[in-house]
Design a protein around this motif. Sequence first.
Motif, PDB file in Angstrom:
ATOM      1  N   ASP A  43       0.931  -1.188   0.271  1.00 36.06           N
ATOM      2  CA  ASP A  43       0.037  -0.011  -0.032  1.00 36.06           C
ATOM      3  C   ASP A  43       0.601   0.698  -0.140  1.00 36.06           C
ATOM      4  O   ASP A  43       2.381   1.164   0.591  1.00 36.06           O
ATOM      5  CB  ASP A  43      -0.653  -0.024   1.407  1.00 36.06           C
ATOM      6  N   TRP A  44       0.255   2.404  -0.285  1.00 36.08           N
ATOM      7  CA  TRP A  44       1.353   3.148   0.180  1.00 36.08           C
ATOM      8  C   TRP A  44       1.729   3.768   1.387  1.00 36.08           C
ATOM      9  O   TRP A  44       3.559   3.629   0.902  1.00 36.08           O
ATOM     10  CB  TRP A  44       0.275   5.166  -0.489  1.00 36.08           C
ATOM     11  N   SER A  45       1.420   3.689   1.755  1.00 33.78           N
ATOM     12  CA  SER A  45       1.825   3.816   3.554  1.00 33.78           C
ATOM     13  C   SER A  45       3.563   2.676   3.935  1.00 33.78           C
ATOM     14  O   SER A  45       3.947   2.677   4.078  1.00 33.78           O
ATOM     15  CB  SER A  45       1.148   3.564   5.034  1.00 33.78           C
ATOM     16  N   ASP A  46       2.963   1.336   2.807  1.00 33.64           N
ATOM     17  CA  ASP A  46       4.489   0.836   3.151  1.00 33.64           C
ATOM     18  C   ASP A  46       5.741   1.433   2.268  1.00 33.64           C
ATOM     19  O   ASP A  46       7.184   1.119   2.232  1.00 33.64           O
ATOM     20  CB  ASP A  46       4.105  -0.600   2.320  1.00 33.64           C
ATOM     21  N   ILE A  47       5.897   2.581   1.747  1.00 34.63           N
ATOM     22  CA  ILE A  47       6.762   3.286   0.785  1.00 34.63           C
ATOM     23  C   ILE A  47       7.655   4.196   1.556  1.00 34.63           C
ATOM     24  O   ILE A  47       7.087   4.540   2.350  1.00 34.63           O
ATOM     25  CB  ILE A  47       5.865   3.901  -0.846  1.00 34.63           C
ATOM     26  N   ASP A  48       8.805   4.241   1.374  1.00 34.41           N
ATOM     27  CA  ASP A  48       9.622   5.331   2.229  1.00 34.41           C
ATOM     28  C   ASP A  48      10.150   6.147   1.747  1.00 34.41           C
ATOM     29  O   ASP A  48       9.833   7.399   2.385  1.00 34.41           O
ATOM     30  CB  ASP A  48      11.089   4.207   2.976  1.00 34.41           C
ATOM     31  N   ALA A  49      10.142   6.071   0.468  1.00 38.79           N
ATOM     32  CA  ALA A  49      10.733   6.839  -0.075  1.00 38.79           C
ATOM     33  C   ALA A  49      10.621   7.288  -1.948  1.00 38.79           C
ATOM     34  O   ALA A  49      10.394   5.912  -2.160  1.00 38.79           O
ATOM     35  CB  ALA A  49      11.932   7.497  -0.491  1.00 38.79           C
ATOM     36  N   ALA A  75       3.769  10.761  -1.187  1.00 38.49           N
ATOM     37  CA  ALA A  75       5.046  10.863  -0.708  1.00 38.49           C
ATOM     38  C   ALA A  75       4.916  12.129   0.700  1.00 38.49           C
ATOM     39  O   ALA A  75       6.251  12.576   0.761  1.00 38.49           O
ATOM     40  CB  ALA A  75       5.846  11.601  -1.762  1.00 38.49           C
ATOM     41  N   VAL A  76       3.893  12.480   0.930  1.00 37.76           N
ATOM     42  CA  VAL A  76       3.850  13.318   1.507  1.00 37.76           C
ATOM     43  C   VAL A  76       4.395  13.033   3.086  1.00 37.76           C
ATOM     44  O   VAL A  76       4.047  11.804   3.675  1.00 37.76           O
ATOM     45  CB  VAL A  76       2.303  13.308   2.437  1.00 37.76           C
ATOM     46  N   ASN A  77       5.220  13.558   3.102  1.00 33.15           N
ATOM     47  CA  ASN A  77       6.200  13.947   5.207  1.00 33.15           C
ATOM     48  C   ASN A  77       7.369  12.436   4.585  1.00 33.15           C
ATOM     49  O   ASN A  77       7.523  12.593   5.742  1.00 33.15           O
ATOM     50  CB  ASN A  77       5.243  13.516   5.646  1.00 33.15           C
ATOM     51  N   SER A 102      20.605  -0.053  -1.607  1.00 32.88           N
ATOM     52  CA  SER A 102      21.251  -1.396  -1.423  1.00 32.88           C
ATOM     53  C   SER A 102      21.935  -0.093  -0.445  1.00 32.88           C
ATOM     54  O   SER A 102      22.726  -0.600   0.327  1.00 32.88           O
ATOM     55  CB  SER A 102      21.766  -1.198  -2.494  1.00 32.88           C
ATOM     56  N   SER A 103      22.049   1.209  -0.287  1.00 30.66           N
ATOM     57  CA  SER A 103      23.059   2.298   0.817  1.00 30.66           C
ATOM     58  C   SER A 103      22.492   1.629   2.097  1.00 30.66           C
ATOM     59  O   SER A 103      22.823   2.083   3.003  1.00 30.66           O
ATOM     60  CB  SER A 103      22.819   3.139   0.708  1.00 30.66           C
ATOM     61  N   GLY A 104      20.687   1.171   2.057  1.00 31.91           N
ATOM     62  CA  GLY A 104      20.549   1.137   3.868  1.00 31.91           C
ATOM     63  C   GLY A 104      19.748   2.317   4.264  1.00 31.91           C
ATOM     64  O   GLY A 104      19.226   1.463   5.307  1.00 31.91           O
ATOM     65  N   ARG A 105      19.484   3.222   3.421  1.00 31.56           N
ATOM     66  CA  ARG A 105      18.755   4.236   3.941  1.00 31.56           C
ATOM     67  C   ARG A 105      17.141   4.039   4.166  1.00 31.56           C
ATOM     68  O   ARG A 105      16.508   3.886   4.436  1.00 31.56           O
ATOM     69  CB  ARG A 105      18.961   5.427   2.773  1.00 31.56           C
ATOM     70  N   HIS A 106      16.885   2.834   2.918  1.00 28.20           N
ATOM     71  CA  HIS A 106      15.337   2.364   3.176  1.00 28.20           C
ATOM     72  C   HIS A 106      14.986   1.446   2.654  1.00 28.20           C
ATOM     73  O   HIS A 106      16.108   0.806   2.091  1.00 28.20           O
ATOM     74  CB  HIS A 106      14.920   3.418   2.055  1.00 28.20           C
ATOM     75  N   LYS A 107      13.872   0.846   3.238  1.00 29.37           N
ATOM     76  CA  LYS A 107      13.717  -0.096   2.767  1.00 29.37           C
ATOM     77  C   LYS A 107      12.848  -1.015   1.229  1.00 29.37           C
ATOM     78  O   LYS A 107      13.007  -1.935   1.179  1.00 29.37           O
ATOM     79  CB  LYS A 107      12.809  -1.088   4.079  1.00 29.37           C
ATOM     80  N   PHE A 214      11.329  -1.268  -5.083  1.00 30.94           N
ATOM     81  CA  PHE A 214      12.506  -1.681  -4.408  1.00 30.94           C
ATOM     82  C   PHE A 214      12.289  -2.203  -3.330  1.00 30.94           C
ATOM     83  O   PHE A 214      12.100  -1.393  -2.469  1.00 30.94           O
ATOM     84  CB  PHE A 214      13.533  -1.406  -4.698  1.00 30.94           C
ATOM     85  N   THR A 215      12.925  -3.668  -2.722  1.00 32.60           N
ATOM     86  CA  THR A 215      13.073  -3.946  -1.640  1.00 32.60           C
ATOM     87  C   THR A 215      14.073  -4.097  -1.027  1.00 32.60           C
ATOM     88  O   THR A 215      15.564  -4.565  -1.892  1.00 32.60           O
ATOM     89  CB  THR A 215      12.489  -4.775  -0.749  1.00 32.60           C
ATOM     90  N   ASP A 216      14.678  -4.757  -0.318  1.00 34.77           N
ATOM     91  CA  ASP A 216      16.086  -4.958   0.178  1.00 34.77           C
ATOM     92  C   ASP A 216      16.262  -6.767   0.879  1.00 34.77           C
ATOM     93  O   ASP A 216      14.780  -7.233  -0.336  1.00 34.77           O
ATOM     94  CB  ASP A 216      16.205  -4.556   1.359  1.00 34.77           C
TER      95      ASP A 216
END
Lengths: 385, 340, 356
Positions: A43-49, A75-77, A102-107, A214-216
Amino acid sequence: MSHQPVAVVGIGQTHHKKSRADVSIAGLVREAALRALEDANMDWSDIDAVVLGKAPDLFEGVMKPEMYLADALGAVNKPMFRVHTAGSVGGSTGIVGSHLVSSGRHKRVLSIAFEKQSEGNAQFALGGGKGASIGAGGAFAPFIRAYIRRSGAPEDIGWQVAVKDRLNGAKNPYAHLKLADITIEKVKESPMMWDPLHFLESCPSSDGACAVVFTDEQGGKAASKPPAWVLATAMKSEPSTFAGRDPVSPAAAHACSDEIYRAIGVTNPREQIDCAELYVPFSWYEPMWLEAHDIAAPGDGWRMTAEGATALDGSFPVNMSGGVLSSNPIGASGLLRFAEAALQVRGMAGEHQVGGAKLALAQAYGANAQFYAMWAVGSSLDPLG
Amino acid sequence: MPDVVRESVFNLQFPFTRSLGSTLSTFFSALAQGQLIGVRTGGRVIAPPLEYDPDTAADAGTDYVKVGPKGTVSSWTWVPEPTHLHTVKHPFAFAFITLDGADTPMIHVVDAGSESAMAAGMRVEAKFKPTEECAGRIDDIIAFVPAADPSPSDGAGEPYAAPAENAITMLDSFCDLTYVDNTSASTLLWMESLLKGQIIGQVCPMCNRTYVGPRNMCCVDAIPLDESTLVTVPDRGVVTNFTIITPVQYPGQTETEPFVRVSILLEGTDAVMAQQSVLEIPASEVRVGMHVEAVWAPESERDVSDIGNRGWGSGGECIRGWRPTGQPDEPAENFVERMM
Amino acid sequence: MARTENDIAIVGFAQGEMERRSQKTETEMMLPVVAEAIASVGLTKSDIGFTVSGSCDYLSGQAFSFVSNVDAYGAWPPINESHVEMDGAWALYEAFVRLMQGDIDTALAAGVGKNSNSDASTLYTIEMDPYYLTPLGADPWSLAALQARALLDSGRATERDFAEVVARNRASAKSNPKAQVAGDFDVDELLAADYVRNPLRRHDLPPTTDGCAAIILARGKKAYELCERPAWITGFDHRIEAHLPTMRADITRSVSTALAAAGAGVKNGPIDVAEIYAPFSFQELIIRDALDLDASTEINPSGGALATNPVMVSGLIRMGEAANQIIKNGKRRTLAHATSGPCLQQNLVAVLEGDE
Ligand SMILES: [Zn+2]
């Protein structure tokens, strides 16, 4: 170092058309994004960036449209990023999104690219708003003429690519052009647009969008559908013009694929890679890229086309989706290549699936054939192993 | 000799056509009929409506609600000197206006006569264009004006039943921006040389490449090139490549028939001038390897006003094009790859 | 704290002339600045692992305007390169993430903006919602003024506070040789000026500036090779909000700045110096509030964007100035902020630290 595996677990695209007059700009990008989220079971809420890419803002006349699109894309917040690397931008959008994981900044990261060409006019924008715009075809036609001379390729190679990509496109439910009855004759007889390029050897002008989630590593392994693993990425650039630059087989094109091959241990791309999506807006670019990315020896790219190696059932299928010749929402065209490569190794390409594809290459290029973005994706983290 | 242009004014004008999609079509179709609406989503009424909830990106749905035509100003500012893009041509206010029946404000124009009439909390009402002039645009509302009667709007908050088909599905949006570009030093040198009937370039002292016209830098070595690197190069050369372009029509297009553009390797140099036009022969007779020379306009007719900073190698109205010299062609294979 | 190969630092910073009207093209502005940044850390162009810039096509009105800017890098043999249609501060963010891939150890991020060719009060109308705002000619000055009025009405600031922000920034700018508008200004005299957009006066708006800046990043040991006292990026985050200011819960608060500050770990220690990109005077008050800085933090010793505002570069300059406080002035912990979009829609926060 912090480099971690990245998986593509969601892919979505719009139905590409000359004019998507049924949607707003937000509606267009949301259509692709929602399909990607559904594919990823998110869902939208699962996305970090969110990373957004598109070609020049002058195409739609909205400056930095990611600002207006921030809330439409959930993307809000959150972090929202905007990439613009000319025609290669769709590829760069995928690469930047994958790097955030890949940098580990987001999942979980959503990369999305779009163009709504019907809102404006690309020829106008490319001509700087002035008359006698030569357009992209006029800029690339001399390079193609030089390639034909250099390689000694017969004149029908371009026509063959035009037919092959349209027949592939006819198998792709999202493709803009579905020319199932196209023939060599029809291509040859179509109007000459930018000598030596005929109308049917040229890409259409499309509205469309493409989105990738994308995910880790953990997310990739837990995904409900098979993931595609991002094995290597590269972006290379060189200046537009200087004496001695070779725009037919540019050094940056060779450098870009070299970096990919080295990263994943490919020594014989034609044998080891199962299929490729290459940015071919004009038919002749298929053999040109096969050589510039060292898949074929210099002067031999056109032989792969002529022998049917690049057909969907060939030994090295190219542009299984129908490619840019079938759909060209400019800013999204690069990400569509990257997404199709991922679909292939996920085994989810439907009628245009290459059987058993484990390792696929995708490329996008831009400006004066000087910007390159590439990735290799695999069905596992070690598809050559 | 005419003076070179040191600043060029460029109007970037284009008529964009925007498709609206369902939610915006519903809003603008209602607006053209004098009805303002919002959409109920996430427990509040957003007006004007969006197709997504701005907080969550969830589909905002179609629970449309009538709002306005009156509302309350929550913030305002005063525009004492409207630009050509503002819709009101005399001093006016922009304001946040929460329409009756809505929970979020909209941004629109308030025409209240004077700055001193503006205040937070003031009641305003929409003043529409005559119905026959309404096109389904946000400026169908000419402005909000102080409400004659501050009482609540009739019908605000009631459900709005959208028609099965919307009358308005597209929005014309005319982009009209003005740019004033000042001419860079290297372009000024180029202009001056063209007015004199000369083609100049710069030779990089590190890599020996020639740049025509001058760029004041070498893009290979990333070093500046100054006036000491200037050279005059021959106005003759060999066609190395070409294309014949079938013009696509767009606003501002000046061509109607197929036209040829060639690349020319200038004699005795490694410099190529790209995208040049050819005179005196039909496009079909243009060949790789053909010797050509510049055709200069008479000195009194030379004009560089159309040369911008990005027009490297553009001959303006000084070089009218290139004509065959009649010398025997060079072998095409020796030249075809010299596109730059 | 011992630095590892995962840590990334700003090691070099260069900025070109900051002028109301440059005679140069964007590419010409970039050439000496990129060269100076690379030379400042003793490198040559072939040593740079990744290059990325931020610029905007619509500033010049030309599609693909950034393409010729590649000429300023001397990208031959070909280089690893990217471009963002964002302020150079976000280009720096891409370079930071690129360095984290681990295969390279240096990167260059640049920003360039030739702002004088266009007119901000008309140009940025096309950055707004294309259906509801652009057709009204909704301009950035008006939108900022609507935000400023809301701040006044909240009771948390006065017009005098706005003018004091201006006077302080312009006074600080006197010691910045790159500043465009600097000097001592009397607050009462400032307040006597006419409104451009009530409650904003001309001095509450940024100047128009042409300019370019570039930053060199290095990772791990490389940073110490290139710089005696690297400015380590220990926190870096950016967030965006709803586009329409009317869809934000409280336009006098910058939620995105507060979130980015939390993500960057601002509160993990005292901040000696903060460089805030507030294009409009009152926005500095909103940002300071959201950053929750205490009185000991020095704000904008460079003079900030009210003294010099090359759009597409201003955020990157904040990064460079905050880094120089560590590299050159021996400060311990500094903060850089950047913003984009109407009414502070998007905000970026970085925390930089020098070694003890
Ligand atoms: Zn050189």
